[in-house]
Structure formats: C-alpha cells, structure tokens
Design a protein around this motif. Structure first.
Motif, PDB file in Angstrom:
ATOM      1  N   SER A  55      -6.888   1.177 118.266  1.00  0.00           N
ATOM      2  CA  SER A  55      -7.344  -0.211 118.148  1.00  0.00           C
ATOM      3  C   SER A  55      -7.000  -0.749 116.753  1.00  0.00           C
ATOM      4  O   SER A  55      -6.614   0.010 115.874  1.00  0.00           O
TER       5      SER A  55
ATOM      6  N   ASN B  11      -9.058   2.933 127.621  1.00  0.00           N
ATOM      7  CA  ASN B  11     -10.424   2.389 127.635  1.00  0.00           C
ATOM      8  C   ASN B  11     -11.428   3.271 128.375  1.00  0.00           C
ATOM      9  O   ASN B  11     -12.575   2.876 128.569  1.00  0.00           O
TER      10      ASN B  11
ATOM     11  N   ASN C 133       1.608  -1.500 125.232  1.00  0.00           N
ATOM     12  CA  ASN C 133       0.226  -1.017 125.097  1.00  0.00           C
ATOM     13  C   ASN C 133      -0.041  -0.718 123.640  1.00  0.00           C
ATOM     14  O   ASN C 133       0.856  -0.273 122.944  1.00  0.00           O
TER      15      ASN C 133
ATOM     16  N   ALA D 276     -14.393   3.681 126.308  1.00  0.00           N
ATOM     17  CA  ALA D 276     -14.757   2.576 125.397  1.00  0.00           C
ATOM     18  C   ALA D 276     -15.925   1.796 125.993  1.00  0.00           C
ATOM     19  O   ALA D 276     -15.967   1.561 127.192  1.00  0.00           O
ATOM     20  N   HIS D 277     -16.858   1.432 125.154  1.00  0.00           N
ATOM     21  CA  HIS D 277     -18.007   0.653 125.637  1.00  0.00           C
ATOM     22  C   HIS D 277     -17.956  -0.710 124.973  1.00  0.00           C
ATOM     23  O   HIS D 277     -18.101  -0.831 123.772  1.00  0.00           O
ATOM     24  N   GLU D 278     -17.739  -1.752 125.763  1.00  0.00           N
ATOM     25  CA  GLU D 278     -17.538  -3.083 125.197  1.00  0.00           C
ATOM     26  C   GLU D 278     -18.835  -3.890 125.158  1.00  0.00           C
ATOM     27  O   GLU D 278     -19.145  -4.538 124.171  1.00  0.00           O
TER      28      GLU D 278
ATOM     29  N   PRO E 242      -4.665   1.088 130.951  1.00  0.00           N
ATOM     30  CA  PRO E 242      -5.796   1.289 130.033  1.00  0.00           C
ATOM     31  C   PRO E 242      -7.102   1.668 130.713  1.00  0.00           C
ATOM     32  O   PRO E 242      -7.897   2.416 130.160  1.00  0.00           O
ATOM     33  N   ASN E 243      -7.338   1.160 131.936  1.00  0.00           N
ATOM     34  CA  ASN E 243      -8.616   1.488 132.589  1.00  0.00           C
ATOM     35  C   ASN E 243      -8.501   2.681 133.532  1.00  0.00           C
ATOM     36  O   ASN E 243      -9.364   2.900 134.377  1.00  0.00           O
TER      37      ASN E 243
END
Ligand code: KIV
Ligand code: ZN
Length: 511
Positions: free
Chosen positions: A457, A291, A453, A294-296, A283-284
């Motif tokens: 989302s 991700n 995975n 993606a901004h968490e 994912p990273n």
C-alpha cells in the motif's frame, strides 16, 4: 488419527493450459521446487507425449524432485503411456496418470468409440502403465456428465487392472456440490473393489463451484484433491490449492482429514506462479489476494484491534504473508539481503542470480524509502521473469503527460548489440510508450489484456503490470514491476515481446 488428504497439484499441467501461461523448462522446474517446499504430495509435471519440450520438462522435474511424487499425464493409448513411463524413469516416486472420456457426448462425438471400446482401451492403458510404475492413476474424463452405471463398470475394470488412484473429474465444471458429493459416495458404495484405490477429485470452476464440489467430495470419502496454485487453469480455472488446504485446516472440527502442506509457503508459491505465468491474482481472492486480510471498515478495524478473532478466522502469517514490517533499507548489505530471502523461503539458483537480485534491490532502495517483504518477493519474481532470454531490452524511457495535451513518450530499446530510439504520441503515457516500443520492434502482436496492481500500500508502492499479447495463435503474458507504473508497463510489454520472440523454448502441451 485423522486420514491424510493427499494434495495433488496440477499447476504445471492443467494450470499451464490457461491462455498465455505456458512455461519454459526452467520456469517449470522453479515452480516444482517451490511445490516441494510447500510439501504437496503429488506434482503433475506435464504431459510428456504432447511435445519433446514437455517430455524434457517432466523428465527434469522427475530427476530433481525427491520429496513429492512426480506425475506425468497420458491419454489412454500405448504411445502416451510409454512416453510418460520414459519421462519418469529416474523419479524417486513416480506416477502415471492416464485418462479417457466416459460421458455419452465425449464418447460419441469426440472419441467416436462405443462404451465397450472405451473400457477395453482404459484397461489396456492401465496395464501398460503398471509395467512402468506401481503407482497408476486413472481418470474418466467428463465424469460429471457420465452415466453412473457406466462409471461403475469402467472403474471396477481399471481397479482390477491395477489402478491405485481413481480420479473423478468434473471436466466442464457442471455439477453441484450435493450432486458431486453424492456421486463419489455412490461410486464408492457400488463398486465392489472400490476399497483398493484412493478416491480423488478434479473440479473445474466454470460455475465458481470447484472448491465447494471438491470439499463435498472429501466429505463423501475422497482422499485426494487435484488443484492448482491461485486456481490457475483452463477457462475459469481449477479448484484453488490454497482454498482447499485452508478450508480443511481452518475447519478441523468439520473435516475428517488433514493435509501435510506447509501453509507458510502458500503466499510465496502464489507469487512465484503469478510472476512466472503473468497471471495476476485478483485483490479479493481468498487467502492469496492482496486484500484477503485487509480490514477497511471502521467497525471491523475496531473489532480486530480489540480482539483479532472477531473478524479473522486465519492468521495472515500462517499462510505466508509477512507482517509487512520494514525489512531492509538502502544501507543493508548483501548478507542481510540473502538472509531475508532465506527467511521468506526464496532460494535463488546461483550466486549470479543473487547478485542480479541484490543490484535490483539497491536500485529499488534508491527510489523507495521503505522496502517490504512483498517488494522483495516481487523483485525475485521479476528476476524469474527476466531470466527469459532478453532479445529486447528496455534501455531507458521518458513519458510526458499534461492536462489538455496529448501524452508522448521516448524510448530506447536494445536489440542484440544495437540501441534503437523512437518516440510516439498516445492516449495517455502508457499508450504512447507502447506505441513507441512497437514502432521499434514491429511485432504486429495484438494486446489482449493490460492490468495494473499495487504490490504494497502507499503511493510509493511498486506497480505490478501484466500485458497479454497474441500473435499467430500464440498467447503470452508479460509482467513487470516498478515504482513508476509507466516504466512497469514498458517492462511488462518488453517481457511479453521477449516471450513471443523465443518461440521454440516455451511449452504448451495443448497446442
Ligand atoms: O479436466 C479434466 O478432465 C482433466 C483430466 C485429464 C483429469 O484435466
Ligand atoms: Zn482438468
């Protein structure tokens, strides 16, 4: 005018050497077509002398691909070079890539040849390759651990013999960026005829430095980089295509060259390679990981809302991520479905394949209220996976789990025209399902990897499962997707069993 950085993709050759990543001829062709859409300059299609299957796959790709150069690998011996030449006979643009090891440890212990013999064999192979193709590449294998003086001697000789590209491999991923960049600079400066060849690099990722080493080489004059989609490859993999391309594109202020890659085809290529090989993307992972954009954290989200550039150096859409918009629903028709696939750069081979994918889409729309582009990409990827001859079929299943109770599962598996039923208990519903399937199939295969995975989302997201099985030294990866992760797991397990079953058709050049 900036120089062109030539992108040489070796997903179908070095990438295929990852455990379980061996592909069928059709799967290789499908990836080759996507690489052509991605506009890679060179596609290394395989190793024709390794097996008849790999010869046929290289030939099929050479017969089909028109916009990229198709390359075949050959050890520096007459037999390999001839096989590569024959496989590439109909290529619009074809290249023979021949190699021999040059490090002391490889020459002494593996080849048992003197440096003089190695030079002689390399020159002979290049001359023979030249009789088939003008475009000839030579690699001194394990160059990263070879003596620079010896590299100068052999590379000068192969350029004089007609090699048009000199590829310097860091075969075991041992070098450091400054050192590797320095090696390229030194070779280009010291070899008198170095200007008669394009300088290329091929870096492995054992110390996580494949991309850094490749880029250091580019800063020292390399104008071809060998890489793979998702960084697939032996051991820790090869330099990742998407990272090289986007580093050079994003930092045009820094690099003296650019590629001709259509970056919007990067994510579709990544998804296709992942679903066909069964290698999930972490994912990273930069650029293509789920991700990557993606901004968490609240601070980052706030910054991006105010001005995107505060935390984003690239735009997700530019590398082929969809804007995650709702694309189709339960009532969408076949034409809308086909149109959206076209917009996503997905071409299915036949009307029959469109029909199968459309019916899967309808099934999914029954289970999931919102269908995103990622779902569609997975659905057609899944279609690629299931074109595998299905000896075993998941007909139906149910799995039960309850706190404090052992889970159990019931499955119905189709084999030829018969349907077989079984049930089993297990540590959780997935384990119970696998045990029930195994009690029908009796494969005796060992599980080497199980991973899940989420594709989009949300709790109604499809789960993408990978199962790696090993039997009698053969390793295969199976993949499956479904909104129910136990069903996705069963699909992935059955897919891997089908790959084990259809032995003869899978190619694995290194066996
Ligand atoms: O890693 C390596 O040295 C190779 C060569 C065949 C180029 O893959
Ligand atoms: Zn390699």
């Amino acid at each position: 005018m900036k120089d062109r950085l030539i992108i040489f993709d070796t997903t179908l050759r070095d990438g295929e050497q990852s455990p379980g990543a061996s592909m069928t001829r059709e799967e290789k062709l499908r990836i080759a077509r996507q690489l052509e859409r991605l506009r890679v300059d060179v596609i290394e299609a395989g190793f024709p002398a390794a097996s008849n299957g790999d010869f046929e796959a290289v030939k099929a790709i050479a017969d089909t691909i028109k916009e990229s150069i198709v390359c075949g690998l050959a050890r520096a011996n007459d037999h390999d070079v001839k096989r590569a030449g024959e496989a590439l006979r109909n290529a619009t643009s074809g290249r023979i890539h021949t190699f021999i090891a040059t490090s002391p440890i490889h020459m002494e212990r593996k080849l048992r040849m003197s440096p003089g013999q190695v030079v002689e064999q390399a020159v002979r192979a290049v001359k023979l390759a030249k009789s088939y193709r003008d475009d000839v590449e030579f690699s001194p294998e394990d160059a990263g651990r070879s003596e620079p003086d010896f590299l100068c001697r052999i590379l000068e000789a192969v350029i004089a013999a007609g090699a048009t590209t000199i590829n310097v491999p860091d075969t075991v991923g041992y070098t450091m960026p400054e050192q590797f960049g320095g090696l390229i600079c030194q070779l280009r400066e010291r070899i008198p005829n170095s200007d008669q060849a394009v300088w290329s690099v091929h870096c492995h990722n054992d110390l996580g430095l494949a991309v850094a080493n490749s880029l250091a080489a580019v800063m020292n004059g390399a104008r071809q980089v060998e890489c793979t989609v998702n960084g697939l490859g032996e051991r820790a993999g090869n330099a990742s295509l998407e990272e090289i391309v986007m580093a050079v594109r994003t930092r045009q202020d820094f690099f003296p060259c650019d590629t001709r890659i259509d970056a919007t085809q990067i994510v579709p290529a990544s998804k296709l390679v992942s679903s066909i090989t069964g290698f999930p993307v972490q994912p990273n992972k930069a650029i293509v990981g789920a991700n990557a954009f993606a901004h968490e954290s609240g601070i980052h989200q706030d910054g991006v809302i105010k001005s995107r550039e505060t935390y984003e150096i690239m735009r997700a859409e530019d590398v082929g991520w969809s804007t995650n918009k709702l694309v189709l629903g339960k009532l969408s028709g076949r034409n809308a479905f086909k149109q959206r696939l076209k917009e996503l750069g997905i071409e299915l081979d036949s009307e029959e394949a469109v029909n199968v994918a459309f019916s899967k889409f309808k099934d999914l729309a029954d289970k999931k209220s919102e269908i995103f582009d990622e779902d569609l990409q997975m659905l057609v990827g899944d279609e690629a996976v299931t074109t595998e001859k299905e000896h075993f079929k998941l007909v139906s299943m149910m799995a039960h789990s309850e706190t404090g109770e052992a889970s159990y599962a019931k499955v119905v598996v189709g084999e030829a025209s018969a349907e077989k039923r079984a049930e089993a208990k297990g540590d959780g519903p997935v384990d119970a399902t696998f045990k029930a399937i195994e009690s029908i199939v009796g494969s005796g295969a060992q599980m080497q990897l199980y991973s899940v995975n989420n594709i989009t989302s949300g709790t109604d997201s499809q789960g993408e499962v990978t199962v790696r099985l090993q039997k009698d030294g053969r390793i295969v990866n199976g993949a499956g997707a479904d909104t129910d992760i136990v069903v996705a797991s069963a699909k992935a397990y059955i897919n891997a069993l089908n790959k084990l079953h259809s032995k003869a058709e899978r190619l694995n050049p290194q066996v």
